[in-house]
Scaffold this active site. Sequence first.
Site, PDB file in Angstrom:
ATOM      1  N   ARG A 102      -3.531 -13.896  -0.419  1.00  0.00           N
ATOM      2  CA  ARG A 102      -3.715 -12.518  -0.372  1.00  0.00           C
ATOM      3  C   ARG A 102      -4.482 -12.303   0.986  1.00  0.00           C
ATOM      4  O   ARG A 102      -3.875 -11.259   1.690  1.00  0.00           O
ATOM      5  CB  ARG A 102      -4.484 -12.135  -1.521  1.00  0.00           C
ATOM      6  CG  ARG A 102      -3.452 -12.183  -2.738  1.00  0.00           C
ATOM      7  CD  ARG A 102      -4.509 -11.766  -3.954  1.00  0.00           C
ATOM      8  NE  ARG A 102      -4.583 -10.310  -4.004  1.00  0.00           N
ATOM      9  CZ  ARG A 102      -3.568  -9.362  -4.245  1.00  0.00           C
ATOM     10  NH1 ARG A 102      -2.385 -10.047  -4.739  1.00  0.00           N
ATOM     11  NH2 ARG A 102      -3.673  -8.235  -4.221  1.00  0.00           N
ATOM     12  N   LYS A 104      10.270 -11.285   0.819  1.00  0.00           N
ATOM     13  CA  LYS A 104      10.973 -10.200   0.205  1.00  0.00           C
ATOM     14  C   LYS A 104      12.464  -9.821   0.916  1.00  0.00           C
ATOM     15  O   LYS A 104      12.332 -10.404   2.133  1.00  0.00           O
ATOM     16  CB  LYS A 104      10.174  -9.008   0.124  1.00  0.00           C
ATOM     17  CG  LYS A 104       9.119  -9.147  -1.042  1.00  0.00           C
ATOM     18  CD  LYS A 104       8.407  -7.653  -1.162  1.00  0.00           C
ATOM     19  CE  LYS A 104       7.283  -7.934  -2.239  1.00  0.00           C
ATOM     20  NZ  LYS A 104       6.592  -6.567  -2.384  1.00  0.00           N
ATOM     21  N   GLU A 113       4.177 -15.687 -12.965  1.00  0.00           N
ATOM     22  CA  GLU A 113       5.144 -15.428 -11.954  1.00  0.00           C
ATOM     23  C   GLU A 113       5.788 -16.683 -12.065  1.00  0.00           C
ATOM     24  O   GLU A 113       7.129 -16.937 -11.321  1.00  0.00           O
ATOM     25  CB  GLU A 113       4.517 -14.709 -10.913  1.00  0.00           C
ATOM     26  CG  GLU A 113       4.019 -13.238 -11.208  1.00  0.00           C
ATOM     27  CD  GLU A 113       3.175 -12.648 -10.171  1.00  0.00           C
ATOM     28  OE1 GLU A 113       3.019 -13.302  -9.005  1.00  0.00           O
ATOM     29  OE2 GLU A 113       3.133 -11.421 -10.080  1.00  0.00           O
ATOM     30  N   TYR A 129       8.681  -7.453 -12.362  1.00  0.00           N
ATOM     31  CA  TYR A 129       7.548  -6.336 -12.133  1.00  0.00           C
ATOM     32  C   TYR A 129       7.215  -5.621 -13.207  1.00  0.00           C
ATOM     33  O   TYR A 129       7.181  -4.424 -13.404  1.00  0.00           O
ATOM     34  CB  TYR A 129       8.159  -5.583 -10.945  1.00  0.00           C
ATOM     35  CG  TYR A 129       7.941  -5.968  -9.468  1.00  0.00           C
ATOM     36  CD1 TYR A 129       6.566  -6.341  -9.315  1.00  0.00           C
ATOM     37  CD2 TYR A 129       8.947  -6.316  -8.786  1.00  0.00           C
ATOM     38  CE1 TYR A 129       6.274  -6.878  -7.937  1.00  0.00           C
ATOM     39  CE2 TYR A 129       8.754  -6.829  -7.629  1.00  0.00           C
ATOM     40  CZ  TYR A 129       7.320  -7.051  -7.118  1.00  0.00           C
ATOM     41  OH  TYR A 129       7.162  -7.458  -5.835  1.00  0.00           O
ATOM     42  N   ARG A 152       1.864  -9.102   6.780  1.00  0.00           N
ATOM     43  CA  ARG A 152       2.287  -7.420   6.405  1.00  0.00           C
ATOM     44  C   ARG A 152       2.014  -6.601   7.833  1.00  0.00           C
ATOM     45  O   ARG A 152       2.848  -5.872   8.047  1.00  0.00           O
ATOM     46  CB  ARG A 152       1.639  -6.848   5.320  1.00  0.00           C
ATOM     47  CG  ARG A 152       2.047  -7.532   3.778  1.00  0.00           C
ATOM     48  CD  ARG A 152       1.374  -7.169   2.839  1.00  0.00           C
ATOM     49  NE  ARG A 152       2.099  -7.469   1.433  1.00  0.00           N
ATOM     50  CZ  ARG A 152       1.460  -7.627   0.264  1.00  0.00           C
ATOM     51  NH1 ARG A 152       0.133  -7.410   0.313  1.00  0.00           N
ATOM     52  NH2 ARG A 152       2.317  -7.731  -0.785  1.00  0.00           N
ATOM     53  N   THR A 184      -1.486  -4.435   0.921  1.00  0.00           N
ATOM     54  CA  THR A 184      -0.164  -3.976   0.340  1.00  0.00           C
ATOM     55  C   THR A 184       0.500  -2.908   1.518  1.00  0.00           C
ATOM     56  O   THR A 184       1.578  -3.093   1.547  1.00  0.00           O
ATOM     57  CB  THR A 184      -0.387  -3.358  -1.114  1.00  0.00           C
ATOM     58  OG1 THR A 184      -0.914  -4.272  -2.009  1.00  0.00           O
ATOM     59  CG2 THR A 184       0.901  -2.978  -1.544  1.00  0.00           C
ATOM     60  N   ASN A 238       7.328  -4.542   1.825  1.00  0.00           N
ATOM     61  CA  ASN A 238       6.196  -5.092   2.625  1.00  0.00           C
ATOM     62  C   ASN A 238       6.295  -6.523   2.878  1.00  0.00           C
ATOM     63  O   ASN A 238       5.169  -7.196   2.740  1.00  0.00           O
ATOM     64  CB  ASN A 238       4.967  -4.468   1.827  1.00  0.00           C
ATOM     65  CG  ASN A 238       5.054  -5.044   0.673  1.00  0.00           C
ATOM     66  OD1 ASN A 238       5.853  -5.725  -0.011  1.00  0.00           O
ATOM     67  ND2 ASN A 238       3.711  -4.724  -0.155  1.00  0.00           N
ATOM     68  N   HIS A 280       5.165 -10.937  -1.494  1.00  0.00           N
ATOM     69  CA  HIS A 280       4.347 -10.664  -2.727  1.00  0.00           C
ATOM     70  C   HIS A 280       3.303 -11.988  -2.831  1.00  0.00           C
ATOM     71  O   HIS A 280       4.246 -13.172  -2.577  1.00  0.00           O
ATOM     72  CB  HIS A 280       5.285 -10.471  -3.674  1.00  0.00           C
ATOM     73  CG  HIS A 280       4.481 -10.446  -5.220  1.00  0.00           C
ATOM     74  ND1 HIS A 280       3.991  -9.705  -5.668  1.00  0.00           N
ATOM     75  CD2 HIS A 280       4.532 -11.497  -5.887  1.00  0.00           C
ATOM     76  CE1 HIS A 280       3.320 -10.016  -6.779  1.00  0.00           C
ATOM     77  NE2 HIS A 280       3.760 -11.240  -6.973  1.00  0.00           N
ATOM     78  N   PHE A 329       7.026   4.113  -8.830  1.00  0.00           N
ATOM     79  CA  PHE A 329       7.806   3.325  -7.853  1.00  0.00           C
ATOM     80  C   PHE A 329       8.788   1.937  -8.480  1.00  0.00           C
ATOM     81  O   PHE A 329       9.241   1.485  -7.739  1.00  0.00           O
ATOM     82  CB  PHE A 329       7.078   2.753  -6.676  1.00  0.00           C
ATOM     83  CG  PHE A 329       5.992   2.062  -7.233  1.00  0.00           C
ATOM     84  CD1 PHE A 329       5.953   0.561  -7.308  1.00  0.00           C
ATOM     85  CD2 PHE A 329       4.427   2.579  -7.120  1.00  0.00           C
ATOM     86  CE1 PHE A 329       5.122  -0.191  -7.791  1.00  0.00           C
ATOM     87  CE2 PHE A 329       3.290   1.772  -7.640  1.00  0.00           C
ATOM     88  CZ  PHE A 329       3.749   0.405  -7.778  1.00  0.00           C
TER      89      PHE A 329
HETATM   90  P1  CMP Z   1       3.787  -6.701  -4.333  1.00  0.00           P
HETATM   91  O1  CMP Z   1       2.599  -7.190  -3.957  1.00  0.00           O
HETATM   92  O2  CMP Z   1       4.939  -7.212  -4.654  1.00  0.00           O
HETATM   93  O3  CMP Z   1       3.278  -5.784  -5.862  1.00  0.00           O
HETATM   94  C1  CMP Z   1       3.990  -4.609  -6.441  1.00  0.00           C
HETATM   95  C2  CMP Z   1       4.987  -3.992  -5.240  1.00  0.00           C
HETATM   96  O4  CMP Z   1       4.951  -2.685  -5.616  1.00  0.00           O
HETATM   97  C3  CMP Z   1       4.036  -3.920  -4.083  1.00  0.00           C
HETATM   98  O5  CMP Z   1       4.122  -5.284  -3.565  1.00  0.00           O
HETATM   99  C4  CMP Z   1       5.048  -3.031  -3.144  1.00  0.00           C
HETATM  100  O6  CMP Z   1       6.228  -3.728  -2.754  1.00  0.00           O
HETATM  101  C5  CMP Z   1       5.309  -1.994  -4.345  1.00  0.00           C
HETATM  102  N1  CMP Z   1       4.243  -1.031  -4.039  1.00  0.00           N
HETATM  103  C6  CMP Z   1       3.038  -0.842  -4.530  1.00  0.00           C
HETATM  104  N2  CMP Z   1       2.704   0.506  -4.442  1.00  0.00           N
HETATM  105  C7  CMP Z   1       3.500   1.186  -4.166  1.00  0.00           C
HETATM  106  C8  CMP Z   1       3.739   2.600  -4.008  1.00  0.00           C
HETATM  107  N3  CMP Z   1       2.682   3.503  -4.058  1.00  0.00           N
HETATM  108  N4  CMP Z   1       4.905   2.950  -3.326  1.00  0.00           N
HETATM  109  C9  CMP Z   1       5.870   2.238  -3.487  1.00  0.00           C
HETATM  110  N5  CMP Z   1       5.799   0.801  -3.545  1.00  0.00           N
HETATM  111  C10 CMP Z   1       4.694   0.288  -4.041  1.00  0.00           C
END
Ligand code: CMP
Length: 137
Positions: free
Chosen positions: A85, A9, A126, A49, A102, A91, A112, A115, A57
């Site tokens: 993962r 990212k 994807e 997304y 992470r 996450t 984070n 992905h 979010f």
């Molecule tokens: P990712 O694995 O890319 O999948 C969805 C993304 O949304 C996640 O990583 C985070 O970057 C973001 N995300 C998920 N939950 C939240 C949250 N509660 N607040 C802000 N961002 C979030």
Amino acid sequence: MERTLSIIKPDAVKKNVIGEIISRFEKNGLRIATMKKIRMTKEEAKGFYIVHKDRPFYDSLTDFMSEGPIVVMVLEGESAIAKNREIMGATNPANAAPGTIRKDFAENMERNAVHGSDAPETAAFEIGYFFSALEIL
Ligand code: CMP
């Protein structure tokens, strides 16, 4: 043999840790089937997304994902989805296990670092979002 989509990212690209992140995939037995550095528009990030479109979010996440370049790649290997993962960690970096990407590189729940697809159906969507069959070696 399984395939999954991985994204480094904008926060991690900015930190100049692309190589460090990729080497963790390789050290854990995953191979890079294809890879490119791109910058998504806000609309492209919203499309990627789309499953999160009703989440609070969504707007902030898609702003973040379009703020700078990302590296997208297809990882290949046995149980690639689960393995990726595991290597990424939770996450929320506050809950990520020591030694995960992470834990070491993420800033917060949104910024984070990486992905990874969470299931075979999402991996198929994807991978197809970024790559054609001819681009995957
Ligand atoms: P990712 O694995 O890319 O999948 C969805 C993304 O949304 C996640 O990583 C985070 O970057 C973001 N995300 C998920 N939950 C939240 C949250 N509660 N607040 C802000 N961002 C979030």
